[in-house]
Design a protein around this motif. Structure first.
Motif, short mmCIF file in Angstrom:
data_model
loop_
_atom_site.label_atom_id
_atom_site.label_comp_id
_atom_site.label_asym_id
_atom_site.label_seq_id
_atom_site.Cartn_x
_atom_site.Cartn_y
_atom_site.Cartn_z
N TRP A 97 2.13 -0.94 -2.75
CA TRP A 97 2.72 -1.58 -3.93
C TRP A 97 3.81 -0.70 -4.52
O TRP A 97 4.90 -1.17 -4.86
N ILE A 114 -0.24 -14.63 -3.36
CA ILE A 114 0.41 -13.45 -3.94
C ILE A 114 1.86 -13.42 -3.47
O ILE A 114 2.14 -13.48 -2.27
N THR A 116 5.12 -10.98 -4.71
CA THR A 116 5.50 -9.93 -5.65
C THR A 116 6.82 -10.19 -6.35
O THR A 116 7.22 -9.39 -7.21
N TYR A 125 -2.72 -8.94 -7.08
CA TYR A 125 -2.63 -8.04 -5.93
C TYR A 125 -3.73 -6.97 -5.99
O TYR A 125 -4.45 -6.75 -5.00
#
Length: 499
Positions: A97, A114, A116, A125
């Motif tokens: 991440w 998910i 981002t 996440y």
């Protein structure tokens, strides 16, 4: 939210049978391709990983994918079917991440919803990454508990063990392999053979390990220390009585372990293989073995072991040039060999060894042919039972088909073993031993040059008892004055005559 990603790489993975049935490679790829088509994303590369691994280091395709993802500016995103296909470790997930922010790229997990690009995706996440790790821990715990319960009942928890085969999750003796196990224990216990001699003899006979490989010192040692052969199983470093039949008697096991314990106190030579005369050359001052000296890359010596271990107060170094010693000893051996009728002697010894195989290949072939005939008779007997007038003996057609299918499978395996044995017999009969031995003796220098350091050491130690050198005042002044061999020509001829 609107997808702005243009190019992506895809990573899919399976590691268990459960995943094979639920989210196979094909299913994962299909779902990802549909997602990309709907959102106008071009797939640059698809990485496919099969097999389980404890960490990322054990996943070569993941490493390739990661390097492309980080290093290729044209790739906007990594897409997986489910987050646990990429990460099973929470810390790995957090690291990834943070890396996304560093390289300004994105991650999409379709099943977990998910993406981002969504500012609120971080919570989802992290939760899914945490749940993935917990699920992995739970699976390991359930597996461990199941294996523990099985072991407590005396059942084997899996794996490949020479001498046995797994039938319906139970161990069953393989007679041909069990004979080899017993042979190893008897040669070690009653004939005082070492690991290497046993391995060499098995290889000479063409016998292979469970993985169809040559026998090694380690393989023989593993057999001799495995308590499974006396009917025990191991779980969590504890042994308990198993459900399977033992191959070795307790008496034979105890004798072998007593010898192993005695031999374990034998000091190991330093730097095996690098200095083949280590232990053979004796210090001219104190008589202790000479070993690899504290030498430079350019100048290499054998050095008194007492001096190396205990310093000048014990003995002087008494260095002997490594190059000189090994060249001199080899030339002396060559001279001795040339003065003996070695080819004919080795030929007779080799023939004797070949004729004393563990189990006669011809006997094995006869036994397998007999097994095939018995299999045919069993099928005939089953067929008669389907037409029996006695209702207590009669079997259904379904049962007949089921049982005959198992017998046919046994016949296929037996025929394969029979073919392998017949090939071994053909190879044995086609060996031109006399010519091969003549070639080796006549080209002994070439042979010595190409063998490994360990084999050179084994060669010297097999025929030399001691090498004595003069005291001298410097390495150049120390010369070999005597080589004491373990044999002479008469000893070998008498050995051949006795066999």
């Amino acid at each position: 939210m609107q997808i702005k990603i243009k190019k992506a790489i895809v990573y899919v993975r399976i590691s268990t049978e459960k995943q094979l049935s639920n989210t196979s490679i094909e299913q994962q790829i299909l779902a990802i391709k549909e997602f990309c088509q709907e959102n106008g994303i071009t797939i640059v590369t698809i990485y496919i990983e099969e097999g389980s691994a404890k960490s990322i280091e054990g996943r070569p395709e993941f490493i390739k994918m990661y390097n492309q993802f980080i290093g290729n500016e044209d790739v906007d995103c990594l897409i997986v079917y489910k987050l646990d296909r990429a990460f099973r470790n929470f810390l790995d997930s957090i690291f990834f991440w943070n890396k996304l922010g560093d390289v300004n790229k994105h991650f999409i997990s379709i099943a977990d919803n998910i993406n981002t690009q969504n500012p609120d995706s971080k919570t989802s996440y992290y939760i899914n990454a945490y749940l993935a790790e917990k699920e992995r821990d739970n699976i390991l715990l359930r597996t461990s508990n199941g294996m523990k319960a099985k072991a407590e009942k005396g059942y084997f928890n899996g794996g490949v063990v020479f001498g046995y085969e797994s039938v319906s999750k139970k161990l069953r003796i393989v007679p041909s392999e069990a004979a080899v196990v017993e042979y190893i224990f008897k040669r070690y216990s009653y004939d005082a053979w070492g690991y290497k001699k046993i391995a060499s003899e098995l290889n000479l006979q063409g016998i292979k390990t469970k993985h169809n490989k040559e026998w090694t010192i380690t393989a023989v040692k593993t057999i001799l220390e495995n308590r499974i052969y006396i009917g025990e199983i191991k779980w969590s470093n504890e042994y308990r009585k198993g459900k399977h039949t033992s191959i070795i008697s307790q008496e034979l096991w105890d004798k072998a372990q007593e010898l192993r314990k005695e031999k374990s106190y034998t000091p190991k030579k330093i730097h095996p293989g690098s200095y083949p005369l280590s232990g053979l050359i004796k210090c001219p001052q104190c008589g202790s073995p000479m070993v690899q000296g504290n030498s430079s890359q350019k100048y290499k010596y054998y050095q008194c072991n007492r001096n190396k271990s205990s310093g000048k107060s014990a003995c002087s170094s008494n260095l002997v040039s490594k190059e000189y010693a090994e060249e001199y000893v080899f030339n002396q051996i060559l001279s001795v060999f040339n003065g003996m009728e070695l080819s004919s002697i080795l030929f007779q010894l080799t023939i004797t060894n070949l004729d004393s195989v563990l189990v006669s290949l011809d006997d094995e072939i006869r036994a397998l042919n007999k097994s095939l005939k018995l299999a045919d008779k069993r099928i005939t007997d089953l067929y008669n039972l389907t037409h029996s007038k006695d209702p207590n003996k009669k079997i259904s057609e379904e049962t007949f088909i089921l049982l005959t299918n198992e017998i046919e499978l046994e016949k296929v395996n037996t025929n394969q073993k029979l073919l392998d044995l017949e090939e071994r017999v053909a190879v044995k009969n086609s060996l031109n031993l006399e010519r091969n031995i003549d070639f080796t003796i006549n080209n002994f220098t070439l042979f010595y040059d190409i063998i490994s350091n360990n084999d050179k050491k084994a060669l010297f130690h097999s025929i030399i008892k001691e090498v004595h050198v003069t005291l001298g005042t410097s390495p150049k002044g120390r010369k070999i004055k005597e080589i004491i061999y373990k044999f002479n020509e008469e000893d070998i001829k008498n050995s051949v005559a006795a066999s």
